[in-house]
Design a protein around this motif. Structure first.
Motif, PDB file in Angstrom:
ATOM      1  N   GLU A 123      50.856  46.059  74.844  1.00  0.00           N
ATOM      2  CA  GLU A 123      50.403  45.417  76.076  1.00  0.00           C
ATOM      3  C   GLU A 123      51.425  44.435  76.621  1.00  0.00           C
ATOM      4  O   GLU A 123      52.498  44.820  77.033  1.00  0.00           O
ATOM      5  CB  GLU A 123      49.018  44.800  75.851  1.00  0.00           C
ATOM      6  N   HIS A 124      51.122  43.121  76.581  1.00  0.00           N
ATOM      7  CA  HIS A 124      52.008  42.139  77.206  1.00  0.00           C
ATOM      8  C   HIS A 124      52.994  41.513  76.225  1.00  0.00           C
ATOM      9  O   HIS A 124      53.674  40.542  76.576  1.00  0.00           O
ATOM     10  CB  HIS A 124      51.171  41.036  77.873  1.00  0.00           C
ATOM     11  N   GLU A 125      53.077  42.031  75.009  1.00  0.00           N
ATOM     12  CA  GLU A 125      54.041  41.484  74.052  1.00  0.00           C
ATOM     13  C   GLU A 125      55.460  41.653  74.595  1.00  0.00           C
ATOM     14  O   GLU A 125      55.794  42.693  75.174  1.00  0.00           O
ATOM     15  CB  GLU A 125      53.911  42.195  72.702  1.00  0.00           C
ATOM     16  N   ALA A 164      62.923  47.336  85.510  1.00  0.00           N
ATOM     17  CA  ALA A 164      62.170  48.418  86.155  1.00  0.00           C
ATOM     18  C   ALA A 164      61.046  48.905  85.247  1.00  0.00           C
ATOM     19  O   ALA A 164      59.925  49.189  85.710  1.00  0.00           O
ATOM     20  CB  ALA A 164      63.108  49.565  86.511  1.00  0.00           C
ATOM     21  N   PHE A 165      61.327  49.002  83.949  1.00  0.00           N
ATOM     22  CA  PHE A 165      60.276  49.394  83.007  1.00  0.00           C
ATOM     23  C   PHE A 165      59.152  48.371  82.992  1.00  0.00           C
ATOM     24  O   PHE A 165      57.965  48.730  82.956  1.00  0.00           O
ATOM     25  CB  PHE A 165      60.841  49.558  81.594  1.00  0.00           C
ATOM     26  N   THR A 171      51.940  48.193  85.943  1.00  0.00           N
ATOM     27  CA  THR A 171      51.098  49.171  86.642  1.00  0.00           C
ATOM     28  C   THR A 171      50.257  49.964  85.647  1.00  0.00           C
ATOM     29  O   THR A 171      49.056  50.185  85.859  1.00  0.00           O
ATOM     30  CB  THR A 171      51.976  50.132  87.458  1.00  0.00           C
ATOM     31  N   LEU A 172      50.864  50.372  84.548  1.00  0.00           N
ATOM     32  CA  LEU A 172      50.143  51.144  83.535  1.00  0.00           C
ATOM     33  C   LEU A 172      49.035  50.323  82.894  1.00  0.00           C
ATOM     34  O   LEU A 172      47.949  50.845  82.602  1.00  0.00           O
ATOM     35  CB  LEU A 172      51.122  51.638  82.464  1.00  0.00           C
ATOM     36  N   LEU A 173      49.283  49.038  82.696  1.00  0.00           N
ATOM     37  CA  LEU A 173      48.293  48.182  82.052  1.00  0.00           C
ATOM     38  C   LEU A 173      47.096  47.895  82.948  1.00  0.00           C
ATOM     39  O   LEU A 173      46.032  47.501  82.473  1.00  0.00           O
ATOM     40  CB  LEU A 173      48.936  46.867  81.613  1.00  0.00           C
ATOM     41  N   GLN A 174      47.257  48.090  84.251  1.00  0.00           N
ATOM     42  CA  GLN A 174      46.159  47.854  85.176  1.00  0.00           C
ATOM     43  C   GLN A 174      45.188  49.029  85.262  1.00  0.00           C
ATOM     44  O   GLN A 174      44.100  48.895  85.830  1.00  0.00           O
ATOM     45  CB  GLN A 174      46.712  47.535  86.564  1.00  0.00           C
ATOM     46  N   LYS A 175      45.575  50.157  84.686  1.00  0.00           N
ATOM     47  CA  LYS A 175      44.698  51.320  84.712  1.00  0.00           C
ATOM     48  C   LYS A 175      43.558  51.130  83.717  1.00  0.00           C
ATOM     49  O   LYS A 175      43.670  50.330  82.780  1.00  0.00           O
ATOM     50  CB  LYS A 175      45.490  52.592  84.369  1.00  0.00           C
ATOM     51  N   PRO A 176      42.454  51.865  83.880  1.00  0.00           N
ATOM     52  CA  PRO A 176      41.367  51.783  82.891  1.00  0.00           C
ATOM     53  C   PRO A 176      41.875  52.094  81.494  1.00  0.00           C
ATOM     54  O   PRO A 176      42.828  52.864  81.313  1.00  0.00           O
ATOM     55  CB  PRO A 176      40.382  52.856  83.375  1.00  0.00           C
ATOM     56  N   ILE A 181      48.340  53.163  79.353  1.00  0.00           N
ATOM     57  CA  ILE A 181      49.144  53.120  78.133  1.00  0.00           C
ATOM     58  C   ILE A 181      49.195  51.674  77.672  1.00  0.00           C
ATOM     59  O   ILE A 181      49.489  50.768  78.465  1.00  0.00           O
ATOM     60  CB  ILE A 181      50.557  53.667  78.398  1.00  0.00           C
ATOM     61  N   HIS A 182      48.921  51.438  76.408  1.00  0.00           N
ATOM     62  CA  HIS A 182      48.803  50.062  75.927  1.00  0.00           C
ATOM     63  C   HIS A 182      49.647  49.790  74.680  1.00  0.00           C
ATOM     64  O   HIS A 182      49.603  48.700  74.145  1.00  0.00           O
ATOM     65  CB  HIS A 182      47.335  49.735  75.649  1.00  0.00           C
TER      66      HIS A 182
END
Length: 381
Positions: A123-125, A164-165, A171-176, A181-182
């Protein structure tokens, strides 16, 4: 014997085509929206829905004697439940380990088999810390799940690409949670000479066979062609490849066909990925080995003696026929069938990059095979 297969793609098709002459009969489990053209006419297809229990699935598939998979991305809890009704091979716990890159790499490392340096982050690590721990740029970032043929992979050579990644990660973390992808791994990008793969099969009583190692060539993460045997592979590397797959098969109690992709870097051999199933890089065995990987997978899961893996003839090539455009036209390209060339067509709708079929080519030497590859490249556009 009745075999149930989870999945309805080309690997299921080729398993069934190998098994029919042996007296095997097949049924297939499809995801709700999964295309089933590849297995049409090869056995009943059960379309899974959210209301079906494992018993419902087992009965709908005709109460198979054994169940197997054609891909890693299957519902492991369902596999575990199906195991109460009949044997499931490979074992659900092996599939669970390999379908996630974090667990897969841990499995390989725990067996003392070398890998490229890697770290995991969630995630945000901060990914910068993980990159620093493996020696800095360049690196490759991969999602731990839902990554194949180059999907969900990022090559990071500098800070701009990392930035860029990071934007894409947000964006990926905002998906359900079910679609996002987490978790990712970051690997040191290895300067390697080439990639090889080795394929082996094991029965439940511990008998093992291995195929000749092949060299693989990719474009944008998709396998384009393979050459067997891998040209000029030293005896040292040949033995290392056999040792790696033997340890993986034996130590995990694996049953069925296993594929191991490796990077060659000088005299070092580093494992890249595992596949708990029959594999694209083993399609050459259909015409270039005494017994195909598909037949030996069925023999293994049915507790039958494994067939000879003897390499046939001089050099064997496998060339993937990848879709060039979106099209409903699925005509067989029989213009490629010639002396020593064998076409295997999957009956799929075309789309860019999709594997529509493959050609196996038996050649006298590498020069002749290279000429065949160049001719195919110029014609298949």
């Amino acid at each position: 014997m009745k075999v149930g297969i989870l999945g309805c793609g080309q690997l299921s098709r080729m398993l069934a085509l190998a098994g029919w002459p042996m007296g095997f009969r097949f049924s297939f489990l499809a995801d709700p929206d999964e295309p089933v053209r590849c297995v049409e006419g090869l056995g009943p297809v059960v379309r899974q829905d959210g209301l079906m229990t494992a018993r419902d699935v087992y009965v709908a598939m005709g109460s198979p004697d054994v169940i197997t998979v054609e891909r890693e991305s299957v519902c492991v809890p369902l596999l575990r439940q199906l195991k109460t009704f009949c044997p499931v091979y490979p074992d659900p716990e092996i599939v669970w380990a390999i379908q996630n890159r974090h667990r897969e790499k841990t499995l390989v490392a725990d067996l003392g088999i070398p890998l490229s340096p890697w770290e995991v982050f969630r995630e945000h690590e901060p990914v910068q810390e993980a990159i620093a721990r493996i020696g800095g740029f360049p690196v490759v970032i991969k999602s731990t799940e839902d990554g194949y043929d180059g999907h969900n992979q990022w090559v990071i050579d500098n800070s701009e690409q990392l930035e860029a990644f990071e934007k894409e990660r947000e964006t990926l973390l905002q998906k359900p949670a079910s679609k996002g992808i987490h978790e990712w791994i970051v690997e040191k990008k290895i300067v390697f000479d080439r990639e090889i793969s080795v394929i082996g099969a094991r029965t439940s009583n511990g008998n093992i066979v291995m195929y000749t190692s092949g060299e693989n060539h990719h474009n944008k993460g998709i396998l384009v062609h393979s050459v067997i045997p891998a040209p000029d592979l030293s005896e040292l590397l040949h033995n290392k490849a056999r040792d790696y797959i033997s340890r993986l098969l034996q130590e995990t109690g694996y049953v069925g066909v296993l594929a191991v992709e490796c990077f060659v870097a000088g005299n070092e051999l580093l494992v890249n990925e595992l596949a708990p199933r029959v594999h694209n890089s083993g399609h050459w065995t259909m015409d270039g080995a005494a017994t195909s990987q598909f037949e030996n997978h069925l023999r293994a899961i049915a507790s039958l003696p494994l067939g000879s893996t003897a390499h046939q003839g001089g050099v064997v090539g496998m060339y993937n026929l990848l879709g060039q455009k979106h099209s409903d036209d699925s005509r067989v390209p029989d213009q490629f069938i010639a002396q020593g060339t064998y076409l295997h067509w999957y009956n799929k709708i075309s789309r860019p990059g999709r594997k529509l079929g493959h050609l196996n080519i038996l050649a006298e030497n590498e020069e002749e095979l290279g000429g065949s590859f160049e001719s195919l490249k110029s014609q298949w556009t």
